[in-house]
Motif scaffolding. Structure first.
Motif, mmCIF file in Angstrom:
data_model
loop_
_atom_site.group_PDB
_atom_site.id
_atom_site.type_symbol
_atom_site.label_atom_id
_atom_site.label_comp_id
_atom_site.label_asym_id
_atom_site.label_seq_id
_atom_site.Cartn_x
_atom_site.Cartn_y
_atom_site.Cartn_z
ATOM 1 N N ASP A 160 0.815 -1.215 0.000
ATOM 2 C CA ASP A 160 0.000 0.000 0.000
ATOM 3 C C ASP A 160 0.850 1.267 0.000
ATOM 4 N N LEU A 164 0.427 4.071 -2.873
ATOM 5 C CA LEU A 164 0.025 5.437 -2.537
ATOM 6 C C LEU A 164 1.080 6.456 -2.963
ATOM 7 N N LYS A 167 0.799 6.816 -6.740
ATOM 8 C CA LYS A 167 -0.452 7.496 -7.088
ATOM 9 C C LYS A 167 -0.398 8.972 -6.690
ATOM 10 N N ARG A 168 0.170 9.267 -5.514
ATOM 11 C CA ARG A 168 0.271 10.660 -5.053
ATOM 12 C C ARG A 168 1.135 11.485 -5.995
#
Length: 179
Positions: A160, A164, A167-168
């Motif tokens: 995760d 993240l 994606k961020r």
């Protein structure tokens, strides 16, 4: 006095210095990626909000727009840049430079192809920041992103934290299937 710091890191990611304790009223402004419509506006009406009347009047001359960029040129620039403002500007500026060098009044598919290839070289510092420099900080991200050299899709990152992070930073986009 107003100070502006620009970069790809959030203040919380800068180690060894607690900037918020030195600066009063620190505010972070994140510049999101352009929407397709924002890219089209930048490319077709780049002087729309200029303070100079002469510059605003140049918009009506029809220099830019679908005729200059070609039927799908603006969308292609948006897609190639992923909407990243700096990369949209880099691709557009490289295209305009090529048109000026060749004394042509529009960009065709071949010229766009060449502009994109040249932009990779011209924008090496930005691309290095996105990929190489950050690889020391985030080795798992570098390994994951490097796999795209050989394929256009791959399974979502296992962890995760990595998912993240990618994606961020808008470096990957999940499909409906989760790839």
């Amino acid at each position: 006095i107003t100070w502006v710091f620009a970069g790809t890191h959030h203040f919380s990611q800068l180690r060894n210095v607690r900037w918020s304790s030195y600066l009063v009223s620190v505010r972070t402004v994140e510049v999101p990626v352009f929407t397709r419509e924002e890219t089209r506006l930048l490319l077709s009406e780049p002087l729309k909000y200029s303070r100079r009347e002469q510059a605003r009047q140049a918009i009506g001359s029809g220099t830019f727009g679908r005729r200059f960029w070609g039927e799908d040129g603006m969308d292609r620039i948006h897609d190639e840049a992923g909407g990243w403002p700096h990369l949209v500007q880099l691709l557009a500026a490289t295209t305009v430079d090529l048109c000026n060098q060749r004394s042509v009044d529009h960009a065709d598919v071949a010229l766009l192809d060449e502009a994109f290839a040249r932009a990779v070289v011209a924008g090496d510092s930005v691309l290095a920041e996105l990929m190489l420099y950050r690889s020391e900080e985030f080795p798992d991200a570098w390994a994951y992103l490097s796999a795209f050299r050989n394929r256009s899709q791959q399974p979502a990152p296992a962890g995760d934290d990595l998912r993240l992070l990618l994606k961020r930073n808008l470096l990957v986009q999940e499909t409906a299937a989760g790839d």
